[in-house]
Design a protein around this motif. Sequence first.
Motif, short mmCIF file in Angstrom:
data_model
loop_
_atom_site.label_atom_id
_atom_site.label_comp_id
_atom_site.label_asym_id
_atom_site.label_seq_id
_atom_site.Cartn_x
_atom_site.Cartn_y
_atom_site.Cartn_z
N LEU A 117 0.84 -1.19 0.00
CA LEU A 117 0.00 0.00 0.00
C LEU A 117 0.88 1.24 0.00
O LEU A 117 1.94 1.26 0.63
CB LEU A 117 -0.89 0.03 1.23
CG LEU A 117 -2.02 -1.01 1.35
CD1 LEU A 117 -2.66 -0.93 2.73
CD2 LEU A 117 -3.06 -0.80 0.27
N SER A 118 0.42 2.27 -0.68
CA SER A 118 1.13 3.54 -0.59
C SER A 118 0.85 4.14 0.79
O SER A 118 -0.14 3.77 1.44
CB SER A 118 0.64 4.50 -1.68
OG SER A 118 -0.68 4.95 -1.38
N PRO A 119 1.71 5.05 1.26
CA PRO A 119 1.44 5.67 2.56
C PRO A 119 0.07 6.33 2.64
O PRO A 119 -0.61 6.26 3.66
CB PRO A 119 2.57 6.71 2.67
CG PRO A 119 3.68 6.13 1.86
CD PRO A 119 3.01 5.46 0.71
N ARG A 120 -0.37 6.96 1.55
CA ARG A 120 -1.67 7.63 1.57
C ARG A 120 -2.80 6.60 1.60
O ARG A 120 -3.80 6.79 2.29
CB ARG A 120 -1.81 8.53 0.34
CG ARG A 120 -3.14 9.27 0.30
CD ARG A 120 -3.26 10.24 1.49
NE ARG A 120 -2.80 11.56 1.15
CZ ARG A 120 -2.71 12.56 2.00
NH1 ARG A 120 -3.03 12.38 3.27
NH2 ARG A 120 -2.29 13.76 1.64
N GLU A 121 -2.67 5.50 0.86
CA GLU A 121 -3.70 4.45 0.90
C GLU A 121 -3.83 3.88 2.31
O GLU A 121 -4.94 3.66 2.80
CB GLU A 121 -3.36 3.33 -0.08
CG GLU A 121 -3.52 3.73 -1.54
CD GLU A 121 -2.88 2.75 -2.50
OE1 GLU A 121 -3.04 2.94 -3.73
OE2 GLU A 121 -2.21 1.80 -2.03
#
Length: 221
Positions: free
Chosen positions: A159-163
């Motif tokens: 996962l991306s940090p924002r996700e």
Amino acid sequence: MIRVVVADDHAVVRRGLTGLIESTDDLEVVAVARDGSEAVDLVRRHRPDVAVMDLQMPVLDGVEATRAIVAEQAGTEVLVLTSFSDHARIDAAVEAGAVGYLLKDAEPDILLDGIRAVARGESPLDPRAARRLLTRATGAPPHAAGGAAGSGGGAPADLSPREAEVLALVVEGLLNKQIAQRLGITERTVKAHLTSAYQRIGVADRTQAALWAARHDLGGR
């Protein structure tokens, strides 16, 4: 226009909900039910977008009414509106197919946004009830989860940090509009992050994503 059936065995609650919903420009009450059996019949007749369902009702309770409505596969989603003391019924309603649940002491705007969210395919969860459901599902104490994304733990499943950050707020029970306000991004961007996250972690809806996030220590801050 989002079409709504209201089901509650208390006349004052029915009238209050109907008045609140009818005060908006995008929601309308197409029928009002006094018990679960009547709710099933009215949903079958009117095929609304959302059924706002109390759980403790005579003749047929809200859990069985939810199960019957979901079995109809008529495109009506069930939003449970109940009291926090209905622990067992909340769990049973989710298992029966309710896509979201809010508590009767919620602010009016939260309830209206919850109905809209259900109609959009989201699953609004009251933070207090959501925390309990997630705790039960994961078997962890209420505050045992680790820090959310951004606290140094990294993001699992690529996962991306924002996700990961968005999923952590889903665990808290926030709607997309509230997540957007919290993070300073648009609601459309929140939806895009959620869609991407669902694909990465292999889930189909918001409730499954919240359970996954809680199991992977993305909530609890």
